[in-house]
Design a protein around this motif. Structure first.
Motif, mmCIF file in Angstrom:
data_model
loop_
_atom_site.group_PDB
_atom_site.id
_atom_site.type_symbol
_atom_site.label_atom_id
_atom_site.label_comp_id
_atom_site.label_asym_id
_atom_site.label_seq_id
_atom_site.Cartn_x
_atom_site.Cartn_y
_atom_site.Cartn_z
ATOM 1 N N GLU A 6 0.832 -1.202 0.000
ATOM 2 C CA GLU A 6 0.000 0.000 0.000
ATOM 3 C C GLU A 6 0.866 1.250 0.000
ATOM 4 O O GLU A 6 2.008 1.244 0.473
ATOM 5 C CB GLU A 6 -0.886 0.012 1.254
ATOM 6 C CG GLU A 6 -1.807 -1.169 1.360
ATOM 7 C CD GLU A 6 -2.111 -1.526 2.793
ATOM 8 O OE1 GLU A 6 -3.020 -2.332 3.028
ATOM 9 O OE2 GLU A 6 -1.431 -0.995 3.687
ATOM 10 N N GLY A 8 0.276 5.930 -0.060
ATOM 11 C CA GLY A 8 -0.584 7.078 -0.226
ATOM 12 C C GLY A 8 -1.176 7.673 1.032
ATOM 13 O O GLY A 8 -1.874 8.681 0.963
ATOM 14 N N ARG A 19 -5.242 9.897 -1.971
ATOM 15 C CA ARG A 19 -5.466 8.734 -2.829
ATOM 16 C C ARG A 19 -4.570 7.606 -2.345
ATOM 17 O O ARG A 19 -3.346 7.748 -2.310
ATOM 18 C CB ARG A 19 -5.158 9.048 -4.277
ATOM 19 C CG ARG A 19 -5.564 7.945 -5.246
ATOM 20 C CD ARG A 19 -5.009 8.214 -6.612
ATOM 21 N NE ARG A 19 -5.621 7.390 -7.641
ATOM 22 C CZ ARG A 19 -5.007 6.995 -8.754
ATOM 23 N NH1 ARG A 19 -3.752 7.346 -8.967
ATOM 24 N NH2 ARG A 19 -5.634 6.262 -9.648
ATOM 25 N N SER A 21 -3.203 3.656 -2.792
ATOM 26 C CA SER A 21 -2.973 2.639 -3.810
ATOM 27 C C SER A 21 -2.536 1.347 -3.150
ATOM 28 O O SER A 21 -1.900 1.369 -2.092
ATOM 29 C CB SER A 21 -1.881 3.082 -4.784
ATOM 30 O OG SER A 21 -2.218 4.266 -5.449
ATOM 31 N N CYS A 22 -2.871 0.243 -3.781
ATOM 32 C CA CYS A 22 -2.459 -1.067 -3.273
ATOM 33 C C CYS A 22 -2.167 -1.964 -4.468
ATOM 34 O O CYS A 22 -3.079 -2.245 -5.260
ATOM 35 C CB CYS A 22 -3.547 -1.666 -2.408
ATOM 36 S SG CYS A 22 -3.236 -3.374 -1.905
ATOM 37 N N TRP A 36 -10.888 -2.055 0.634
ATOM 38 C CA TRP A 36 -10.196 -1.282 1.658
ATOM 39 C C TRP A 36 -10.981 -1.376 2.963
ATOM 40 O O TRP A 36 -12.205 -1.216 2.969
ATOM 41 C CB TRP A 36 -10.072 0.178 1.237
ATOM 42 C CG TRP A 36 -9.126 0.391 0.110
ATOM 43 C CD1 TRP A 36 -9.427 0.450 -1.221
ATOM 44 C CD2 TRP A 36 -7.709 0.576 0.205
ATOM 45 N NE1 TRP A 36 -8.282 0.644 -1.952
ATOM 46 C CE2 TRP A 36 -7.221 0.732 -1.100
ATOM 47 C CE3 TRP A 36 -6.816 0.611 1.277
ATOM 48 C CZ2 TRP A 36 -5.860 0.931 -1.370
ATOM 49 C CZ3 TRP A 36 -5.479 0.815 1.010
ATOM 50 C CH2 TRP A 36 -5.010 0.969 -0.304
ATOM 51 N N ARG A 71 -10.074 0.027 -9.759
ATOM 52 C CA ARG A 71 -8.990 -0.951 -9.880
ATOM 53 C C ARG A 71 -8.484 -1.005 -11.308
ATOM 54 O O ARG A 71 -9.219 -0.730 -12.255
ATOM 55 C CB ARG A 71 -9.419 -2.332 -9.399
ATOM 56 C CG ARG A 71 -10.515 -2.981 -10.193
ATOM 57 C CD ARG A 71 -11.034 -4.240 -9.509
ATOM 58 N NE ARG A 71 -10.174 -5.394 -9.746
ATOM 59 C CZ ARG A 71 -10.385 -6.593 -9.200
ATOM 60 N NH1 ARG A 71 -11.400 -6.768 -8.360
ATOM 61 N NH2 ARG A 71 -9.565 -7.609 -9.471
ATOM 62 N N THR A 77 -3.870 -3.562 -9.288
ATOM 63 C CA THR A 77 -3.829 -2.467 -8.322
ATOM 64 C C THR A 77 -5.235 -1.946 -8.039
ATOM 65 O O THR A 77 -6.050 -1.830 -8.962
ATOM 66 C CB THR A 77 -2.935 -1.331 -8.836
ATOM 67 O OG1 THR A 77 -1.610 -1.828 -9.041
ATOM 68 C CG2 THR A 77 -2.882 -0.177 -7.845
ATOM 69 N N TYR A 79 -7.340 1.257 -6.017
ATOM 70 C CA TYR A 79 -7.166 2.626 -5.556
ATOM 71 C C TYR A 79 -8.361 3.037 -4.694
ATOM 72 O O TYR A 79 -9.468 2.527 -4.861
ATOM 73 C CB TYR A 79 -7.067 3.595 -6.738
ATOM 74 C CG TYR A 79 -6.016 3.233 -7.742
ATOM 75 C CD1 TYR A 79 -6.334 2.488 -8.881
ATOM 76 C CD2 TYR A 79 -4.692 3.617 -7.565
ATOM 77 C CE1 TYR A 79 -5.371 2.146 -9.818
ATOM 78 C CE2 TYR A 79 -3.720 3.287 -8.496
ATOM 79 C CZ TYR A 79 -4.065 2.552 -9.618
ATOM 80 O OH TYR A 79 -3.103 2.212 -10.536
ATOM 81 N N GLN A 81 -9.828 6.777 -3.790
ATOM 82 C CA GLN A 81 -9.800 8.232 -3.827
ATOM 83 C C GLN A 81 -10.693 8.739 -2.707
ATOM 84 O O GLN A 81 -11.886 8.423 -2.677
ATOM 85 C CB GLN A 81 -10.289 8.756 -5.174
ATOM 86 C CG GLN A 81 -10.343 10.266 -5.276
ATOM 87 C CD GLN A 81 -8.965 10.912 -5.205
ATOM 88 O OE1 GLN A 81 -8.026 10.429 -5.840
ATOM 89 N NE2 GLN A 81 -8.840 11.992 -4.440
ATOM 90 N N CYS A 95 -5.519 -2.697 2.806
ATOM 91 C CA CYS A 95 -5.962 -3.269 1.539
ATOM 92 C C CYS A 95 -6.218 -4.762 1.722
ATOM 93 O O CYS A 95 -5.487 -5.449 2.463
ATOM 94 C CB CYS A 95 -4.869 -3.049 0.504
ATOM 95 S SG CYS A 95 -5.138 -3.849 -1.071
#
Length: 120
Positions: A6, A8, A19, A21-22, A36, A71, A77, A79, A81, A95
């Protein structure tokens, strides 16, 4: 082996955005649902948002209209937001991914967690 990494998290003022990310890597055949979760001090871990391989999403009521999950199936990945952040969004965010590996096993994997702090 499968890993989720992960990035961000951080400190943001109320009303701000972040934001997350994973990225999943390793012996992956396919990824089913990605999501998440978050856990605040003294509270249980709760689902924030999830997305299926087909793109269907669901959100916790507390984040609807403010958070968006997406994704990239090519990059493996997911995300998150996060807009209009509130102090009550402060938590460690984790994640999760349900993954079919190359050995035919389906397992749930977790990232190491990233801290989100919303404070002025």
């Amino acid at each position: 082996q499968v890993q989720l990494v992960e990035s961000g998290g951080g400190l943001v003022q109320p009303g701000g955005s972040l934001r997350l990310s994973c990225a999943a890597s390793g012996s992956i055949r396919s990824i089913k649902t990605m999501g998440w979760y978050r856990q605040a001090p003294g509270k249980e871990r709760e689902l924030v948002a999830a997305i299926t391989s087909g793109g269907s999403t669901n959100y916790a009521d507390s984040v609807k209209g403010r958070f968006t999950i997406s994704r990239d199936n090519v990059k493996n990945t997911v995300y998150l937001q996060m807009n209009s952040l509130k102090p009550e969004d402060t938590a460690a965010y984790y994640c999760n991914a349900r993954i079919l590996d190359v050995f035919g096993m389906i397992k749930d994997y977790w990232g190491q967690g990233t801290q989100v702090t919303v404070s002025s």
